[in-house]
Design a protein around this motif. Structure first.
Motif, mmCIF file in Angstrom:
data_model
loop_
_atom_site.group_PDB
_atom_site.id
_atom_site.type_symbol
_atom_site.label_atom_id
_atom_site.label_comp_id
_atom_site.label_asym_id
_atom_site.label_seq_id
_atom_site.Cartn_x
_atom_site.Cartn_y
_atom_site.Cartn_z
ATOM 1 N N ASP A 179 0.846 -1.182 0.000
ATOM 2 C CA ASP A 179 0.000 0.000 0.000
ATOM 3 C C ASP A 179 0.892 1.246 0.000
ATOM 4 N N HIS A 180 0.673 2.132 -0.978
ATOM 5 C CA HIS A 180 1.562 3.289 -1.099
ATOM 6 C C HIS A 180 1.406 4.264 0.063
ATOM 7 N N LYS A 181 0.325 4.141 0.835
ATOM 8 C CA LYS A 181 0.121 5.020 1.983
ATOM 9 C C LYS A 181 0.677 4.421 3.269
ATOM 10 N N LYS A 186 -1.165 -6.029 0.629
ATOM 11 C CA LYS A 186 -2.570 -6.347 0.400
ATOM 12 C C LYS A 186 -2.679 -7.129 -0.900
ATOM 13 N N ALA A 188 -3.563 -8.494 -4.608
ATOM 14 C CA ALA A 188 -3.845 -7.956 -5.935
ATOM 15 C C ALA A 188 -3.726 -9.106 -6.925
ATOM 16 N N SER A 232 -8.124 -3.151 -9.541
ATOM 17 C CA SER A 232 -7.345 -2.130 -8.852
ATOM 18 C C SER A 232 -6.385 -2.759 -7.848
ATOM 19 N N GLU A 233 -5.218 -2.196 -7.715
ATOM 20 C CA GLU A 233 -4.298 -2.679 -6.680
ATOM 21 C C GLU A 233 -4.770 -2.264 -5.299
ATOM 22 N N ASP A 234 -5.785 -1.411 -5.233
ATOM 23 C CA ASP A 234 -6.334 -0.967 -3.947
ATOM 24 C C ASP A 234 -7.631 -1.682 -3.565
ATOM 25 N N GLY A 236 -8.125 -4.789 -2.859
ATOM 26 C CA GLY A 236 -7.919 -5.713 -1.752
ATOM 27 C C GLY A 236 -8.726 -6.985 -1.873
#
Length: 391
Positions: A179-181, A186, A188, A232-234, A236
């Motif tokens: 996660d970039h944040k 997570k 993908a 999306s990679e986000d 999850g």
């Protein structure tokens, strides 16, 4: 059993689909399937014909060459082929898991590129999530995708017990990205061509009578383009379970189809085999277990149909509960059905010519994969009953 138009009955279209697929299955049958296994061949002819007739793509959207149906339609195809003695394991993987995920989360270009081949059977995809040290715990997978400076990806890690890689052009791989944040890993999803440099696999010798093989996969700095990412990679866990619920529905249908075949063979034998004054089917020691099997098969099929209906309606939590229950019930009954059918046949049940002993290992697998009965019970205890989590 008479047909009706009651609300709990399948639609006329699905019943017609079942009838047509059953006819195709009987055209090939157990002898074809077992001969393919013994001779080291694939069930290519059956797969290609099922694809040409539209059965493999029945749940793919029409705009991408499919039938525009639901997962319940595809599950019906899977069940009827299994009941005819031709259980196609890759139906669970290629059109059900991979096809569903691409249809829901792929870009328009990805859908246009991959779904038509999935629909007509000219493309076959594998799916890989299980790892040696993770088992059913998807949070422990270590296969990792690192983003490169050019926007592409570098994949490292490995998977095990992955079906049909030798038949597939691509494998949909569950990996983890940072996660970039937060920096936390997570899940993908990445579509990996099987001829990609750095991607190798090794067959796992299995005691299951099936032309479809199992493999351990190795990803050694596999380089992938940016559009290898599906969804999306986000997203999850959400997009992962978009494929896992259909997987459980299909696995349940795969098992109930095999259970139906075992019961059919046992019932026919019990009607014909005569040792004393009447056929052995007249004896309650034989009749009652077979009647019990019939009841348990119908219960598992009803729960499978419920799961498919909930999934089609967009009730993903309800579908998850029902799909797990269906898979549990189907796994239990197929083991019981094969065991009772062998017992009905006596010593003949272990003779290859009767076709039952070949089902033993495959039926037992239904209690383990794609999710074990114990993990289903954990799910039901936690989410259905509200009990404390045990792990």
């Amino acid at each position: 059993m008479t047909e009706s138009n009651a609300p709990f009955s399948e639609s006329e279209e699905r019943r017609a689909l079942r009838k047509a697929v059953a006819e195709l299955g009987r055209k090939y049958g157990r002898d074809y399937f077992n001969a393919a296994y013994r001779e080291g061949r694939k069930t290519t002819e059956l797969w290609e014909e099922a694809g040409k007739l539209g059965y493999l793509g029945v749940a793919v959207p029409e705009e991408y060459g499919g039938g525009g149906g639901e997962i319940g339609d595809l599950a019906a195809v899977c069940e009827e082929l299994a009941a005819a003695g031709c259980p196609l394991l890759l139906m669970v993987v290629s059109p059900a898991i991979v096809g569903t995920i691409i249809a829901q989360y792929g870009t328009e270009e990805q859908k246009q590129r991959w779904l038509p081949g999935l629909a007509d059977g000219t493309s076959t995809f594998a799916f890989s999530i299980t790892e040696p040290d993770a088992g059913s715990n998807s949070h422990r997978i270590i296969t990792t995708a690192h983003r490169e400076e050019d926007g592409g990806w570098r994949l490292t890690g490995g998977k095990t017990f992955i079906s049909g890689v030798d038949e597939a052009s691509h494998v949909l791989v569950v990996a983890r990205t940072a996660d970039h944040k937060t920096g936390n890993l997570k899940p993908a999803l990445f579509l990996v061509p099987t001829d990609t440099p750095g991607f190798t696999w090794q067959e796992i010798p299995m005691g299951i009578v099936s032309p479809e093989k199992q493999f351990t996969l190795f990803f050694d700095d596999v380089r992938l383009p940016h559009d290898a990412l599906i969804g999306s990679e986000d997203a999850g866990i959400e997009q992962l379970f978009a494929g896992l619920n259909p997987e459980r529905i299909m696995a349940a249908s795969f098992a109930t189809g095999t259970a139906r075949l075992a019961l059919e063979l046992a019932t026919a034998y019990a009607k014909d085999r005569q040792v004393w004054k009447t056929p052995i089917g007249a004896h309650q020691a034989i009749a009652h277990p077979l009647a019990q099997t019939h009841i348990e098969i119908e219960l598992a099929r009803l729960m499978t149909q419920k799961a498919a209906a909930l999934y089609a309606a967009g009730d993903h939590m309800g579908a998850g509960e029902a799909a797990n229950m269906a898979k549990y019930a189907a796994g239990e009954v197929v083991c019981a059905a094969v065991d009772r059918a062998i017992q009905t046949h006596g010593g003949n049940g272990l003779a290859e010519e009767y076709g039952l002993v070949q089902m033993l290992a495959g039926s037992r697998l239904s209690r383990i994969a794609p999710v074990s009965r114990e993990m289903v019970l954990n799910f039901v205890a936690q989410f259905s009953l509200g009990l404390p989590k045990s792990y």
